[in-house]
Design an enzyme around this catalytic site. Structure first.
Site, PDB file in Angstrom:
ATOM      1  N   HIS A 236      21.563  13.305 -24.398  1.00 17.34           N
ATOM      2  CA  HIS A 236      20.276  12.646 -24.154  1.00 17.34           C
ATOM      3  C   HIS A 236      19.106  13.634 -24.006  1.00 17.34           C
ATOM      4  O   HIS A 236      18.144  13.580 -24.745  1.00 17.34           O
ATOM      5  CB  HIS A 236      20.358  11.812 -22.859  1.00 17.34           C
ATOM      6  CG  HIS A 236      21.477  10.826 -22.797  1.00 17.34           C
ATOM      7  ND1 HIS A 236      21.522   9.670 -23.547  1.00 17.34           N
ATOM      8  CD2 HIS A 236      22.608  10.819 -22.046  1.00 17.34           C
ATOM      9  CE1 HIS A 236      22.626   8.990 -23.264  1.00 17.34           C
ATOM     10  NE2 HIS A 236      23.301   9.669 -22.367  1.00 17.34           N
TER      11      HIS A 236
HETATM   12  O1  RIB Z   1      20.570   7.774 -19.325  1.00 17.67           O
HETATM   13  C1  RIB Z   1      20.625   9.146 -19.590  1.00 17.67           C
HETATM   14  C2  RIB Z   1      19.763   9.915 -18.639  1.00 17.67           C
HETATM   15  O2  RIB Z   1      20.216   9.717 -17.311  1.00 17.67           O
HETATM   16  C3  RIB Z   1      19.834  11.433 -18.849  1.00 17.67           C
HETATM   17  O3  RIB Z   1      18.621  12.026 -18.462  1.00 17.67           O
HETATM   18  C4  RIB Z   1      20.934  11.866 -17.934  1.00 17.67           C
HETATM   19  O4  RIB Z   1      20.804  13.234 -17.515  1.00 17.67           O
HETATM   20  C5  RIB Z   1      20.707  10.942 -16.768  1.00 17.67           C
HETATM   21  O5  RIB Z   1      19.694  11.532 -15.955  1.00 17.67           O
END
Ligand code: RIB
Ligand code: CA
Length: 307
Positions: A236
């Site tokens: 992500h």
């Molecule tokens: O949903 C993914 C996000 O939530 C990313 O930033 C991961 O590190 C968590 O913080």
């Protein structure tokens, strides 16, 4: 000229790789790293950010921030990141944190910057919101706000909401209504950045630096996503960083985006008006597609530059 940025994060396994990418990229001038509780408690996200930054040998100040959302209670995500936040990978301890707290550092940097600064948020948006709420006169000093947050459709922490948006929806709403240019990397975008064991092996072959090895070791601890078929894990947080470095790897669509602040099952859901059904003017560019191979090649090339 490098883009001046402040990186707000909650390391977090994918935050770790995002931090490495940001600190390895000459296109970015990282003015500060600010930390919130999120994937795990602030005591761990802060020590993780300090250790990760120290591993890169970049002299960037790391500022402690919010240990909970603007409203409500704190909830972490240990089954993805482990209770320590880095999947159990132990790094040498970093330097002490800056004495200045996150929101104060964000405001100071904005206030004194000769040109507007980009805010990058890859965790709950609490620190960014606190800075904007307590000194709104600084809004013109924000060039743009680039976030990993939200989803067009189903969430990853509830059926309706993505973790960062869900963790502090009021903070996200402050950013969405700020009037500043926004760029969002949602779950549908990050699903295109699916890390498989083969991708990790290809990175490992690029060198023997501590940061490259740590990135691979940390990523190898992340469980594969059943939501995405079980063959890998979505990466992500490097996505918004990669957009800043090489926007040509992405396509984007201007949309009106709001977030559900209700108490019900849709709390924290981002409502993205793809077809302009509301008539509301777009407030964000929502990233839609990613050149996946080029993305992973960029990350490997940058990780290999680090010590
Ligand atoms: O949903 C993914 C996000 O939530 C990313 O930033 C991961 O590190 C968590 O913080
Ligand atoms: Ca994160």
């Amino acid at each position: 000229m490098p883009t001046p940025v402040i990186l707000d994060c909650d390391p977090g396994t994918d935050d770790a790789l995002a931090l490495f990418l940001a600190l390895a990229s000459p296109e970015l001038d990282v003015r500060a790293i600010t930390v919130a509780g999120g994937n795990t408690g602030l005591e761990h996200t802060l020590s993780n950010a300090l250790a990760l930054t120290a591993l890169t040998r970049r002299p960037i100040q790391v500022h402690p921030g919010a240990d909970r959302p603007l409203l409500g209670s704190f909830t972490s995500e240990p089954h993805i990141h482990g209770s320590d936040g880095l999947g159990g990978v132990v790094l040498p301890q970093g330097r002490p944190p800056a004495a200045e707290i996150a929101a104060d550092a964000i405001r100071r940097i904005l206030r004194t910057a000769p040109a507007p600064v980009t805010l990058v948020g890859i965790g709950p948006a609490t620190n960014l919101a606190l800075a904007l709420m307590t000194e709104p006169a600084l809004l013109p000093k924000i060039a743009q706000i680039v976030l990993m947050t939200g989803a067009w459709a189903e969430g990853n922490v509830t059926p309706a909401a993505e973790f960062n948006a869900w963790s502090d929806p009021e903070a996200l709403a402050v950013l969405l209504t700020s009037g500043r240019p926004l760029v969002l990397a949602t779950l549908e975008l990050t699903a295109q950045a699916l890390v498989t064991p083969a991708r990790i092996a290809a990175w490992r072959a690029l060198g023997s630096g501590r940061c490259l090895q740590a990135a691979c070791d940390i990523q190898a601890t992340v469980p594969h996503s059943i939501r995405l078929g079980g063959s890998g894990a979505p990466l992500h947080d490097p996505c918004p960083i990669a957009w800043l470095i090489r926007p040509a790897l992405f396509t984007a669509r201007p949309c009106a985006v709001t977030v559900d602040l209700g108490p019900g099952p849709s709390r924290g859901r981002t409502v993205i008006d793809r077809w302009n059904r509301t008539g509301a003017p777009p407030n964000a560019k929502v990233l839609e597609t990613l050149d996946t191979d080029a993305f992973f090649n960029l990350l490997g090339e940058r990780f290999a530059r680090l010590p």
